[in-house]
Structure formats: C-alpha cells, structure tokens
Design a protein around this motif. Structure first.
Motif, PDB file in Angstrom:
ATOM      1  N   ALA A 137       0.835  -1.205   0.000  1.00 58.70           N
ATOM      2  CA  ALA A 137       0.000   0.000   0.000  1.00 58.70           C
ATOM      3  C   ALA A 137       0.870   1.255   0.000  1.00 58.70           C
ATOM      4  O   ALA A 137       1.971   1.263   0.558  1.00 58.70           O
ATOM      5  CB  ALA A 137      -0.915   0.011   1.225  1.00 58.70           C
ATOM      6  N   GLY A 138       0.379   2.305  -0.643  1.00 58.30           N
ATOM      7  CA  GLY A 138       1.051   3.586  -0.567  1.00 58.30           C
ATOM      8  C   GLY A 138       0.830   4.199   0.806  1.00 58.30           C
ATOM      9  O   GLY A 138      -0.305   4.230   1.285  1.00 58.30           O
ATOM     10  N   LEU A 139       1.904   4.653   1.441  1.00 53.08           N
ATOM     11  CA  LEU A 139       1.810   5.177   2.807  1.00 53.08           C
ATOM     12  C   LEU A 139       2.039   6.688   2.832  1.00 53.08           C
ATOM     13  O   LEU A 139       2.992   7.200   2.232  1.00 53.08           O
ATOM     14  CB  LEU A 139       2.840   4.492   3.710  1.00 53.08           C
ATOM     15  N   HIS A 140       1.158   7.381   3.510  1.00 54.62           N
ATOM     16  CA  HIS A 140       1.275   8.828   3.690  1.00 54.62           C
ATOM     17  C   HIS A 140       1.083   9.107   5.177  1.00 54.62           C
ATOM     18  O   HIS A 140      -0.039   9.066   5.692  1.00 54.62           O
ATOM     19  CB  HIS A 140       0.220   9.562   2.867  1.00 54.62           C
ATOM     20  N   VAL A 141       2.179   9.351   5.881  1.00 59.64           N
ATOM     21  CA  VAL A 141       2.130   9.535   7.334  1.00 59.64           C
ATOM     22  C   VAL A 141       2.527  10.964   7.676  1.00 59.64           C
ATOM     23  O   VAL A 141       3.604  11.435   7.298  1.00 59.64           O
ATOM     24  CB  VAL A 141       3.078   8.548   8.048  1.00 59.64           C
ATOM     25  N   THR A 142       1.648  11.650   8.358  1.00 61.79           N
ATOM     26  CA  THR A 142       1.947  12.999   8.827  1.00 61.79           C
ATOM     27  C   THR A 142       1.283  13.182  10.186  1.00 61.79           C
ATOM     28  O   THR A 142       0.663  12.264  10.714  1.00 61.79           O
ATOM     29  CB  THR A 142       1.480  14.060   7.809  1.00 61.79           C
ATOM     30  N   HIS A 143       1.426  14.371  10.742  1.00 59.61           N
ATOM     31  CA  HIS A 143       0.955  14.562  12.116  1.00 59.61           C
ATOM     32  C   HIS A 143      -0.528  14.912  12.170  1.00 59.61           C
ATOM     33  O   HIS A 143      -1.143  15.331  11.189  1.00 59.61           O
ATOM     34  CB  HIS A 143       1.804  15.627  12.827  1.00 59.61           C
ATOM     35  N   ASP A 144      -1.083  14.745  13.367  1.00 59.19           N
ATOM     36  CA  ASP A 144      -2.512  14.968  13.563  1.00 59.19           C
ATOM     37  C   ASP A 144      -2.905  16.424  13.378  1.00 59.19           C
ATOM     38  O   ASP A 144      -4.055  16.721  13.056  1.00 59.19           O
ATOM     39  CB  ASP A 144      -2.947  14.474  14.946  1.00 59.19           C
ATOM     40  N   LEU A 145      -1.955  17.330  13.538  1.00 61.44           N
ATOM     41  CA  LEU A 145      -2.265  18.751  13.355  1.00 61.44           C
ATOM     42  C   LEU A 145      -2.588  19.052  11.891  1.00 61.44           C
ATOM     43  O   LEU A 145      -3.487  19.844  11.598  1.00 61.44           O
ATOM     44  CB  LEU A 145      -1.100  19.616  13.833  1.00 61.44           C
ATOM     45  N   MET A 146      -1.881  18.415  10.966  1.00 62.78           N
ATOM     46  CA  MET A 146      -2.212  18.573   9.557  1.00 62.78           C
ATOM     47  C   MET A 146      -3.582  17.979   9.264  1.00 62.78           C
ATOM     48  O   MET A 146      -4.380  18.560   8.505  1.00 62.78           O
ATOM     49  CB  MET A 146      -1.149  17.904   8.676  1.00 62.78           C
ATOM     50  N   GLY A 147      -3.880  16.847   9.867  1.00 62.24           N
ATOM     51  CA  GLY A 147      -5.208  16.257   9.697  1.00 62.24           C
ATOM     52  C   GLY A 147      -6.292  17.185  10.197  1.00 62.24           C
ATOM     53  O   GLY A 147      -7.333  17.355   9.550  1.00 62.24           O
ATOM     54  N   ALA A 148      -6.053  17.804  11.353  1.00 61.00           N
ATOM     55  CA  ALA A 148      -7.031  18.746  11.902  1.00 61.00           C
ATOM     56  C   ALA A 148      -7.184  19.955  11.006  1.00 61.00           C
ATOM     57  O   ALA A 148      -8.303  20.432  10.773  1.00 61.00           O
ATOM     58  CB  ALA A 148      -6.604  19.175  13.302  1.00 61.00           C
ATOM     59  N   ALA A 149      -6.078  20.454  10.476  1.00 64.90           N
ATOM     60  CA  ALA A 149      -6.125  21.638   9.604  1.00 64.90           C
ATOM     61  C   ALA A 149      -6.924  21.347   8.336  1.00 64.90           C
ATOM     62  O   ALA A 149      -7.750  22.162   7.907  1.00 64.90           O
ATOM     63  CB  ALA A 149      -4.711  22.088   9.262  1.00 64.90           C
ATOM     64  N   LEU A 150      -6.699  20.196   7.731  1.00 71.19           N
ATOM     65  CA  LEU A 150      -7.428  19.837   6.517  1.00 71.19           C
ATOM     66  C   LEU A 150      -8.915  19.638   6.811  1.00 71.19           C
ATOM     67  O   LEU A 150      -9.773  20.032   6.023  1.00 71.19           O
ATOM     68  CB  LEU A 150      -6.845  18.565   5.908  1.00 71.19           C
ATOM     69  N   ALA A 151      -9.208  19.014   7.959  1.00 69.58           N
ATOM     70  CA  ALA A 151     -10.605  18.760   8.315  1.00 69.58           C
ATOM     71  C   ALA A 151     -11.347  20.041   8.665  1.00 69.58           C
ATOM     72  O   ALA A 151     -12.524  20.197   8.338  1.00 69.58           O
ATOM     73  CB  ALA A 151     -10.667  17.788   9.492  1.00 69.58           C
TER      74      ALA A 151
END
Length: 279
Positions: free
Chosen positions: A89-103
């Motif tokens: 699988a292609g993996l894209h790992v970043t921090h939860d702050l980026m996830g929160a910003a996008l959401a």
C-alpha cells in the motif's frame, strides 16, 4: 481503490475505509503514540484491533494523521508498523495537526487547534502549515488539553484544595489515594491518558465554582500561551477539534469573545472533514 484513513490521538485512533470514494467501514482502536509505543507495539494494536475487522480487504493507500508524527523519527516508527500491516500500500504519514487543519479549514486560511488528550495549534494557509506554536507534551505543555485539565483535578485533590462536597464526590467516584495516583503518573505507561481520564470529573460537576475555575484557567492558558502568539488570530477564524474543545465549547466561545477572536467551527473529531477531503 481502497483508501484507509487514520486519525490518531494518544487515547484513541479512528480508522475509516473508503472504497471508490464511498465510506465502507469505521473502526476505533486504542490510541497510537510513537512516544509510548514502538513499531512492534503499534503493530500489535493494528493486528489485534484493526485487521480482524478489515476481513482481508486489500488496501491501496493509507493516509495516517497521528499524534507525535511531526517528529521524523516517530514518523518512521509508524511507517514501519504500517508497512508490515499493509504491504504494497502507498503510505502517507503525517501529524494529527495537519489532519485537523485539513478537516477544519479545507482549502481556506485559518487557525486550527486540537484540544483533546493533548493540545496543539497552527496557522494554516490553505495548503500547508505555516506557523506552529511549540508543543511540549503533557509534562511541560499541552495547555488546555485533557491531560492538563486532569492534572489540575489531581493537584486539587492531592493538595486538599477541593472543598468537602467535591472531595466526597471524588472519593466516591475513584476510590483512590495519593499512592495509587503517583504510581500511575510516574511508574505506569501512558500517564497522559491516565491524567486525561479525570476530565470526566469536570464534566460531571459543571457549575461548581472550583470546577469552572479549573476549566476556564486551563483553557485560558492555551489561549494566552498559544493563540495570542499568532498575529493571524485577530484576522482569521479560529477552529477547534477534540473532545475537550467540544465538551467545553461554551467556555471556548466565551474566551474567543474575551480575546476578540472570530470563532470558526468546533468539531468533536476530524474524521468527517478528512473523509470529504479524501473523497
């Protein structure tokens, strides 16, 4: 195309499977923090709590947003565990702050804040995180977080600051003492999660002046030490995500008014926003 999205804090991790853009499954496991779990430990969580529910679905892409993953070494730990769990699988790992910003912000500018077991914030320009107030973890920082507020509750209890009514309620609910509390904080794993569990005592005793003081002071520490450091805080909407932000959203609103900030959205968790983004 099967896409697996993960949003992980220290307490719990939410996984969502998208098949051809449609939500197929949502699974919750224990939180994954590379500060407390190595690759083998993370792999155990995935194999024990996630994979049995997936029923051998072949994953094409994994988008993982997790606490602690701003640190490159921590990111490698998570990547190693995911690579073993989802080979190919292609993996894209970043921090939860980026996830929160996008959401929270999507493709718009704004201040994005996490108030959950831990806390964090950033200025997001619609594409990337431009500024980030330093996150020092639950021992030195995490102002406004569940661990921070829970620590205040424990301090009030151990310093015998709680009045008779609250002390009675605390003893009835937890049936614990200083020896057990100190053991859990200083010798047992995941002390931040343990401390954050005491925020429930705050929720259950709203209206008492001591409880309100703990909540207001703890959240104000986040506003003062972090949001006030961004010049953009007075120009752009400020968004919040996390159980603490959502549970005490009335206090968050009042503090935004006090500081003359524009309040954006307050979400309990970012997954719905992440689903829209990846669709």
């Amino acid at each position: 195309m099967n896409i697996l999205i993960a949003d992980s804090g220290a307490t719990k991790c939410e996984w969502c499977l998208l098949s051809n853009g449609k939500k197929r499954k949502s699974i919750e496991t224990q939180g994954i923090s590379p500060y407390f779990l190595d690759a083998a430990g993370i792999g155990q969580v995935i194999s024990r709590e996630l994979l049995p529910v997936m029923k051998k679905v072949e994953i094409d892409q994994v988008f993982y947003y997790g606490t602690g993953c701003a640190n490159p070494d921590n990111r490698k730990i998570v990547q190693k565990a995911l690579r073993e769990a989802f080979p190919g699988a292609g993996l894209h790992v970043t921090h939860d702050l980026m996830g929160a910003a996008l959401a929270l912000c999507g493709s718009s500018k704004g201040i994005s804040c996490i108030l959950g077991t831990g806390s964090n914030s950033c200025y997001f320009d619609g594409r990337k995180i431009v500024k980030n107030s330093p996150g020092l973890g639950f021992i030195l920082g995490d102002e406004g977080s569940g661990a921070y507020l829970g620590k205040k509750v424990v301090q009030y209890y151990l310093y015998n600051t709680l009045d008779e009514e609250l002390r009675y309620k605390f003893d009835a609910k937890y049936a614990t003492g200083s020896k057990e509390i100190l053991e859990n904080v200083y010798k047992q794993p995941l002390p931040n999660r343990y401390l954050a569990s005491f925020t429930l005592f705050l929720v259950e005793n709203r209206g008492h002046y001591m409880i309100e003081n703990i909540i207001e002071d703890g959240l104000n520490d986040f506003f003062f030490n972090h949001l006030c450091k961004y010049r953009e805080s007075w120009k752009l909407p400020i968004h919040f995500v996390g159980g603490v932000a959502y549970g005490f959203r009335d206090v968050v609103r009042e503090l935004c008014q006090t500081y003359e900030f524009e309040l954006g959205s307050i979400l309990q968790k970012p997954m719905d926003g992440l689903i829209k983004y990846h669709q």
